[in-house]
Design an enzyme around this catalytic site. Structure first.
Site, PDB file in Angstrom:
ATOM      1  N   GLN A 193       9.497  17.926   2.431  1.00  0.00           N
ATOM      2  CA  GLN A 193       7.919  18.076   2.252  1.00  0.00           C
ATOM      3  C   GLN A 193       8.024  18.513   3.827  1.00  0.00           C
ATOM      4  O   GLN A 193       6.580  18.664   4.166  1.00  0.00           O
ATOM      5  CB  GLN A 193       7.754  16.470   1.587  1.00  0.00           C
ATOM      6  CG  GLN A 193       8.066  16.521   0.640  1.00  0.00           C
ATOM      7  CD  GLN A 193       7.536  14.640   0.349  1.00  0.00           C
ATOM      8  OE1 GLN A 193       7.463  14.514   1.165  1.00  0.00           O
ATOM      9  NE2 GLN A 193       8.261  14.674  -1.080  1.00  0.00           N
ATOM     10  N   HIS A 259       6.780  12.965   3.386  1.00  0.00           N
ATOM     11  CA  HIS A 259       6.125  11.372   3.660  1.00  0.00           C
ATOM     12  C   HIS A 259       5.320  12.218   5.615  1.00  0.00           C
ATOM     13  O   HIS A 259       6.242  11.263   6.633  1.00  0.00           O
ATOM     14  CB  HIS A 259       6.461  10.080   3.359  1.00  0.00           C
ATOM     15  CG  HIS A 259       6.762  10.203   2.671  1.00  0.00           C
ATOM     16  ND1 HIS A 259       7.284   9.335   1.870  1.00  0.00           N
ATOM     17  CD2 HIS A 259       6.766  10.605   1.361  1.00  0.00           C
ATOM     18  CE1 HIS A 259       8.142   8.761   1.188  1.00  0.00           C
ATOM     19  NE2 HIS A 259       7.596  10.087   0.191  1.00  0.00           N
ATOM     20  N   GLU A 352      -3.478   5.596  -3.944  1.00  0.00           N
ATOM     21  CA  GLU A 352      -4.837   4.612  -3.907  1.00  0.00           C
ATOM     22  C   GLU A 352      -5.204   5.359  -3.183  1.00  0.00           C
ATOM     23  O   GLU A 352      -5.035   6.419  -2.159  1.00  0.00           O
ATOM     24  CB  GLU A 352      -3.815   3.772  -2.702  1.00  0.00           C
ATOM     25  CG  GLU A 352      -2.762   2.970  -3.403  1.00  0.00           C
ATOM     26  CD  GLU A 352      -1.875   1.942  -2.053  1.00  0.00           C
ATOM     27  OE1 GLU A 352      -2.966   1.631  -1.071  1.00  0.00           O
ATOM     28  OE2 GLU A 352      -1.521   0.799  -2.259  1.00  0.00           O
ATOM     29  N   TYR A 362      -2.765  -1.822   5.093  1.00  0.00           N
ATOM     30  CA  TYR A 362      -2.917  -1.574   3.958  1.00  0.00           C
ATOM     31  C   TYR A 362      -1.991  -1.691   3.260  1.00  0.00           C
ATOM     32  O   TYR A 362      -1.824  -1.575   1.814  1.00  0.00           O
ATOM     33  CB  TYR A 362      -3.360   0.479   3.574  1.00  0.00           C
ATOM     34  CG  TYR A 362      -4.684  -0.121   4.453  1.00  0.00           C
ATOM     35  CD1 TYR A 362      -6.469  -0.144   3.377  1.00  0.00           C
ATOM     36  CD2 TYR A 362      -5.355   0.088   6.094  1.00  0.00           C
ATOM     37  CE1 TYR A 362      -7.408  -0.286   3.740  1.00  0.00           C
ATOM     38  CE2 TYR A 362      -6.848   0.026   5.717  1.00  0.00           C
ATOM     39  CZ  TYR A 362      -7.173  -0.022   5.035  1.00  0.00           C
ATOM     40  OH  TYR A 362      -8.979  -0.179   5.057  1.00  0.00           O
ATOM     41  N   TYR A 373      11.020   5.267  -8.133  1.00  0.00           N
ATOM     42  CA  TYR A 373      11.056   6.248  -9.208  1.00  0.00           C
ATOM     43  C   TYR A 373      11.795   6.048  -9.722  1.00  0.00           C
ATOM     44  O   TYR A 373      11.987   6.954 -11.392  1.00  0.00           O
ATOM     45  CB  TYR A 373      11.051   7.639  -8.106  1.00  0.00           C
ATOM     46  CG  TYR A 373      10.058   8.635  -7.343  1.00  0.00           C
ATOM     47  CD1 TYR A 373       9.294   9.013  -7.891  1.00  0.00           C
ATOM     48  CD2 TYR A 373       9.986   8.013  -5.830  1.00  0.00           C
ATOM     49  CE1 TYR A 373       7.828   9.481  -7.639  1.00  0.00           C
ATOM     50  CE2 TYR A 373       9.267   9.029  -5.324  1.00  0.00           C
ATOM     51  CZ  TYR A 373       7.472   9.524  -6.369  1.00  0.00           C
ATOM     52  OH  TYR A 373       6.751  10.099  -4.798  1.00  0.00           O
TER      53      TYR A 373
END
Ligand code: HEC
Length: 477
Positions: A193, A259, A352, A362, A373
């Protein structure tokens, strides 16, 4: 909702889908479903490997390019053991051996069909027109020939720049992409990613020429999100300065390829907010001595604002504004209230929308609405004292990415509504927020491919980053 015009069967389908969708967030977690192997592929694997095995955030299963070896035993091992640090879950705990075998056979069958030309992918419609609830709009390709555009910034009415995830940057002038990419960006870690993410001009760009970039930085100890700014001179980025870079020992080993966050937004006072995902290191999100899993705030030149919540706390990363985030890929300020929102790509079932406030926690990974997953649980907790609740969350996940509030004039009824993009669900959604609550959601379109961001243009149109093009959404002529 009567269809507006039906130039293609695909639009008819789309309109029918829109009409059929009523929003209740039916909240139940799926287990690994045995039985029909195509079903269990769709339920468990498609979100990363693509609905048709064509690839998405994870490699294609059709192209016969394997990193584990394409033989049945290697595939079975890859499925059972996974490559967790690279984002491939280990399924051995939740899949029986017979299910693993069925899956391997299914992957081989589909690959053979693809090679024989029995599976082809219909090209998504080039343009559609849709009567949505509040406006009838037309979507057209604005700029084609792009490879995973990630973000778009308008520098003037007829000039913009676009980032491609793989690390390229282009000027767009009068709706035409320049032939050559802009030179002068730092080296970018383009694996998994990792890549080039957001591009945002300084609020006083017209006066100072600064343009900000967020990207995955290949450092000595691995990779971490980094922010630089520079000025565009012809087709070259010059005067490049680092605005945020983590200490070398806080970089995450290169094997972790998930991420990075990488979204930026300026507030009304010219402060820069940006997100750093937890880099697959969940516990780091709760650790304020680390930059990952956080939303940060800095002055436009990278200085630490005196009012930051962890200023003065020994060892804390001084730029942290809020923590306990997984992978915040969207950040936006409400145009009226000035509240900061973060759109967070969660685990399965845990996407979210948060109202981000100074110094707050959070919750990731202590509380979440999501599961692994693989279908295994992460935690039984969805609430905890001292940890914030999201404004809303999505089960099943949409795989949310960038977002923006609409502030243009072309669609008066959409004014100040939030538009959110998604990868796996391939949806652009419109959200109405009243008194801090999401009171309404509508799918604006679906099925044109993964959407990484949506940006309002100076002309009042909306621009959506689709897999290989930027689409422009404007009223029907
Ligand atoms: C959360 C995302 C995600 C999900 C869900 C997922 N995978 Fe993966 N998978 C990956 C990633 C990322 C890789 C690449 C790992 C690497 O680079 O080594 C991968 C690799 C693989 C490979 C090896 C491919 C190669 O090139 O060698 C196989 C086989 C595979 N996955 C099968 C599956 C199956 C079957 C499922 C569903 C039961 C599944 N995956 C679900 C992310 C995912």
């Amino acid at each position: 909702m009567p269809p507006a015009s039906l130039p293609t069967p695909r639009t008819a389908l789309l309109v029918a889908t829109l009409a059929a969708l009523a929003f209740t967030c039916s909240a139940h977690a799926q287990q690994f479903r045995t039985g029909q192997v195509a079903d269990s592929y769709a339920q468990n694997c498609a979100s990363c490997h693509g609905a048709n095995l064509q690839g998405g955030s994870a490699p294609s299963m059709l192209d016969d390019v394997w990193s584990v070896g394409g033989d049945p035993e290697s595939l079975a091992r890859a499925i059972r053991d996974g490559v967790p640090e690279k984002g491939m879950p280990a399924w051995g705990q939740v899949m029986e051996d017979k299910d693993v075998r069925a899956m391997v056979i299914y992957l081989q069958e589909q690959r053979t069909k693809f090679q024989n030309g029995q599976i082809t992918f219909p090209a998504p419609a080039d343009s559609i027109s849709v009567q949505s609830e509040l406006h009838t709009y037309q979507l057209n390709t604005w700029v084609g020939g792009l490879d995973e555009p990630y973000s778009l910034a308008f520098l003037s009415a007829d000039r913009a720049i676009v980032t491609e995830k793989k690390g390229a940057l282009y000027v767009i002038e009068n709706g035409q992409r320049a032939a050559e990419p802009i030179k002068g960006l730092p080296e970018i870690f383009n694996q998994g990613q990792g890549g080039l993410y957001d591009v945002v001009p300084h609020p006083q760009y017209a006066q100072n020429g600064w343009i900000y970039f967020a990207f995955a930085d290949p450092g000595e100890g691995g990779s971490m999100t980094r922010i630089v700014r520079g000025k565009l001179q012809g087709n070259e980025l010059v005067d490049v300065q680092t605005i945020f870079q983590a200490r070398a020992d806080l970089y995450i080993p290169a094997s972790a390829r998930v991420h990075w966050g990488g979204r930026m937004v300026f507030d009304r006072d010219g402060m820069l907010f940006f997100s750093v995902g937890e880099r697959g290191q969940r516990d780091h999100a709760q650790d304020v001595t680390r930059p990952n899993g956080k939303v940060h705030r800095l002055h436009d030149d990278g200085r630490i604002p005196a009012g930051n919540p962890f200023v003065g706390q020994a060892d804390a990363v001084q730029s942290i504004w809020s923590f306990g985030h997984r992978n915040p890929q969207g950040l936006a300020f409400h145009p009226v209230t000035g509240a900061l929102y973060d759109l967070e790509h969660g685990p399965r079932g845990g996407d979210e929308l948060n109202h981000v406030e100074k110094g707050r926690n959070y919750g990731w990974p202590v509380i979440t609405y999501g599961i692994e997953y693989s279908g295994a649980g992460i935690t039984e907790l969805t609430h905890k004292e001292g940890m914030e609740q999201p404004i809303t969350y999505w089960v099943p996940s949409l795989a949310v990415c960038g977002m923006n509030f609409y502030t243009g004039d072309l669609f008066p009824q959409w004014k100040n509504h939030l538009f959110i993009s998604s990868l796996a669900a391939e949806e652009l959604r419109r959200l109405e927020i009243k008194d801090g609550q999401v009171v309404k959601q509508e799918i604006i379109f679906k099925g044109l491919g993964r959407i990484r961001h949506v940006v309002g243009g100076p002309d009042g149109a909306l621009y959506a980053m689709l897999p290989n093009r930027i689409a422009r959404i404007a009223p029907v002529q």
